[in-house]
Design a protein around this motif. Sequence first.
Motif, PDB file in Angstrom:
ATOM      1  N   VAL A  26      12.073 -33.827  -7.566  1.00  0.00           N
ATOM      2  CA  VAL A  26      10.831 -34.553  -7.825  1.00  0.00           C
ATOM      3  C   VAL A  26      11.144 -35.791  -8.657  1.00  0.00           C
ATOM      4  O   VAL A  26      11.722 -35.694  -9.740  1.00  0.00           O
ATOM      5  N   CYS A  27      10.758 -36.935  -8.143  1.00  0.00           N
ATOM      6  CA  CYS A  27      10.879 -38.193  -8.873  1.00  0.00           C
ATOM      7  C   CYS A  27       9.622 -38.344  -9.723  1.00  0.00           C
ATOM      8  O   CYS A  27       8.508 -38.352  -9.193  1.00  0.00           O
ATOM      9  N   VAL A  28       9.793 -38.432 -11.026  1.00  0.00           N
ATOM     10  CA  VAL A  28       8.670 -38.673 -11.929  1.00  0.00           C
ATOM     11  C   VAL A  28       8.785 -40.117 -12.390  1.00  0.00           C
ATOM     12  O   VAL A  28       9.805 -40.512 -12.946  1.00  0.00           O
ATOM     13  N   THR A  29       7.752 -40.878 -12.127  1.00  0.00           N
ATOM     14  CA  THR A  29       7.805 -42.302 -12.419  1.00  0.00           C
ATOM     15  C   THR A  29       6.508 -42.767 -13.063  1.00  0.00           C
ATOM     16  O   THR A  29       5.532 -42.010 -13.145  1.00  0.00           O
ATOM     17  N   CYS A  30       6.519 -44.000 -13.524  1.00  0.00           N
ATOM     18  CA  CYS A  30       5.338 -44.677 -14.032  1.00  0.00           C
ATOM     19  C   CYS A  30       5.670 -46.159 -14.087  1.00  0.00           C
ATOM     20  O   CYS A  30       6.846 -46.527 -14.026  1.00  0.00           O
ATOM     21  N   PRO A  31       4.670 -47.027 -14.201  1.00  0.00           N
ATOM     22  CA  PRO A  31       4.978 -48.452 -14.341  1.00  0.00           C
ATOM     23  C   PRO A  31       5.814 -48.713 -15.596  1.00  0.00           C
ATOM     24  O   PRO A  31       5.674 -48.010 -16.610  1.00  0.00           O
ATOM     25  N   LEU A  32       6.678 -49.722 -15.537  1.00  0.00           N
ATOM     26  CA  LEU A  32       7.544 -50.046 -16.664  1.00  0.00           C
ATOM     27  C   LEU A  32       6.742 -50.301 -17.940  1.00  0.00           C
ATOM     28  O   LEU A  32       7.128 -49.852 -19.017  1.00  0.00           O
ATOM     29  N   ALA A  33       5.625 -50.998 -17.828  1.00  0.00           N
ATOM     30  CA  ALA A  33       4.807 -51.284 -19.025  1.00  0.00           C
ATOM     31  C   ALA A  33       4.360 -49.989 -19.704  1.00  0.00           C
ATOM     32  O   ALA A  33       4.323 -49.904 -20.939  1.00  0.00           O
ATOM     33  N   VAL A  34       4.042 -48.987 -18.923  1.00  0.00           N
ATOM     34  CA  VAL A  34       3.627 -47.695 -19.480  1.00  0.00           C
ATOM     35  C   VAL A  34       4.816 -47.013 -20.155  1.00  0.00           C
ATOM     36  O   VAL A  34       4.696 -46.474 -21.259  1.00  0.00           O
ATOM     37  N   ILE A  46      13.654 -49.451 -29.160  1.00  0.00           N
ATOM     38  CA  ILE A  46      13.080 -50.362 -28.173  1.00  0.00           C
ATOM     39  C   ILE A  46      14.178 -50.826 -27.211  1.00  0.00           C
ATOM     40  O   ILE A  46      15.273 -51.183 -27.625  1.00  0.00           O
ATOM     41  N   GLY A  47      13.847 -50.798 -25.935  1.00  0.00           N
ATOM     42  CA  GLY A  47      14.770 -51.254 -24.900  1.00  0.00           C
ATOM     43  C   GLY A  47      15.327 -50.131 -24.035  1.00  0.00           C
ATOM     44  O   GLY A  47      15.838 -50.394 -22.955  1.00  0.00           O
ATOM     45  N   LEU A  48      15.236 -48.891 -24.510  1.00  0.00           N
ATOM     46  CA  LEU A  48      15.769 -47.780 -23.710  1.00  0.00           C
ATOM     47  C   LEU A  48      15.006 -47.625 -22.398  1.00  0.00           C
ATOM     48  O   LEU A  48      15.614 -47.430 -21.345  1.00  0.00           O
ATOM     49  N   ALA A  49      13.680 -47.700 -22.465  1.00  0.00           N
ATOM     50  CA  ALA A  49      12.879 -47.528 -21.241  1.00  0.00           C
ATOM     51  C   ALA A  49      13.256 -48.579 -20.202  1.00  0.00           C
ATOM     52  O   ALA A  49      13.472 -48.264 -19.032  1.00  0.00           O
ATOM     53  N   HIS A  70      16.820 -47.954 -18.826  1.00  0.00           N
ATOM     54  CA  HIS A  70      16.961 -46.766 -17.985  1.00  0.00           C
ATOM     55  C   HIS A  70      16.059 -46.791 -16.755  1.00  0.00           C
ATOM     56  O   HIS A  70      16.199 -45.955 -15.874  1.00  0.00           O
ATOM     57  N   TYR A  71      15.121 -47.724 -16.702  1.00  0.00           N
ATOM     58  CA  TYR A  71      14.040 -47.694 -15.711  1.00  0.00           C
ATOM     59  C   TYR A  71      14.548 -47.547 -14.275  1.00  0.00           C
ATOM     60  O   TYR A  71      14.067 -46.704 -13.532  1.00  0.00           O
ATOM     61  N   MET A 114       9.687 -35.302  -3.313  1.00  0.00           N
ATOM     62  CA  MET A 114       8.359 -35.838  -3.599  1.00  0.00           C
ATOM     63  C   MET A 114       8.433 -36.723  -4.832  1.00  0.00           C
ATOM     64  O   MET A 114       9.393 -36.640  -5.603  1.00  0.00           O
ATOM     65  N   THR A 115       7.419 -37.555  -4.992  1.00  0.00           N
ATOM     66  CA  THR A 115       7.322 -38.440  -6.146  1.00  0.00           C
ATOM     67  C   THR A 115       5.963 -38.250  -6.788  1.00  0.00           C
ATOM     68  O   THR A 115       4.949 -38.139  -6.088  1.00  0.00           O
ATOM     69  N   VAL A 116       5.935 -38.198  -8.112  1.00  0.00           N
ATOM     70  CA  VAL A 116       4.674 -38.186  -8.851  1.00  0.00           C
ATOM     71  C   VAL A 116       4.706 -39.333  -9.855  1.00  0.00           C
ATOM     72  O   VAL A 116       5.735 -39.622 -10.449  1.00  0.00           O
ATOM     73  N   ASP A 117       3.575 -39.988  -9.998  1.00  0.00           N
ATOM     74  CA  ASP A 117       3.405 -41.050 -10.977  1.00  0.00           C
ATOM     75  C   ASP A 117       2.680 -40.428 -12.158  1.00  0.00           C
ATOM     76  O   ASP A 117       1.549 -39.942 -12.017  1.00  0.00           O
ATOM     77  N   SER A 118       3.306 -40.435 -13.312  1.00  0.00           N
ATOM     78  CA  SER A 118       2.748 -39.731 -14.471  1.00  0.00           C
ATOM     79  C   SER A 118       1.485 -40.376 -15.026  1.00  0.00           C
ATOM     80  O   SER A 118       0.861 -39.825 -15.924  1.00  0.00           O
ATOM     81  N   THR A 119       1.083 -41.533 -14.480  1.00  0.00           N
ATOM     82  CA  THR A 119      -0.181 -42.147 -14.904  1.00  0.00           C
ATOM     83  C   THR A 119      -1.329 -41.736 -13.993  1.00  0.00           C
ATOM     84  O   THR A 119      -2.477 -42.107 -14.235  1.00  0.00           O
ATOM     85  N   MET A 120      -1.037 -40.976 -12.942  1.00  0.00           N
ATOM     86  CA  MET A 120      -2.052 -40.649 -11.943  1.00  0.00           C
ATOM     87  C   MET A 120      -2.661 -39.266 -12.119  1.00  0.00           C
ATOM     88  O   MET A 120      -3.377 -38.791 -11.237  1.00  0.00           O
TER      89      MET A 120
END
Length: 116
Positions: free
Chosen positions: A54-62, A74-77, A80-81, A93-99
């Motif tokens: 499972v790919c867990v993702t979110c927008p970089l800004a989040v 600061i800078g790790l996200a 590593h993004y 499957m992929t899930v977006d953790s903001t959804m």
Amino acid sequence: MAQPVGRRMLRSARTAAAAFAHGGDDLVIDELLLTPDLLPEWMDALSGLEVLLVCVTCPLAVAEQRERDRRNPIGLARGHYRMVHDHGTTYDMTVDSTMGTPAELARAVLRRQLLR
């Protein structure tokens, strides 16, 4: 030559997780794949078992806001993004953790697993 402590700990984690899974326990393994060798090493350790990637993702800004909220360096996200998903393997499957809430996303993963 002896492996660095971190590598030995990761090997031990894989061995322990595989033992639990082979013993009949269902597991969720949350791994930040910072080097290309980690996923193949996990898959080797879990061979013979049913694995759902499972790919867990979110927008970089989040991700960057979460980094600040946790008071992480600061800078790790940002660093590593892309790296954590750059291993050439297709996810199941992929899930977006903001959804959704963590519970909602977990239920989506469980539903996907049941369909296999």
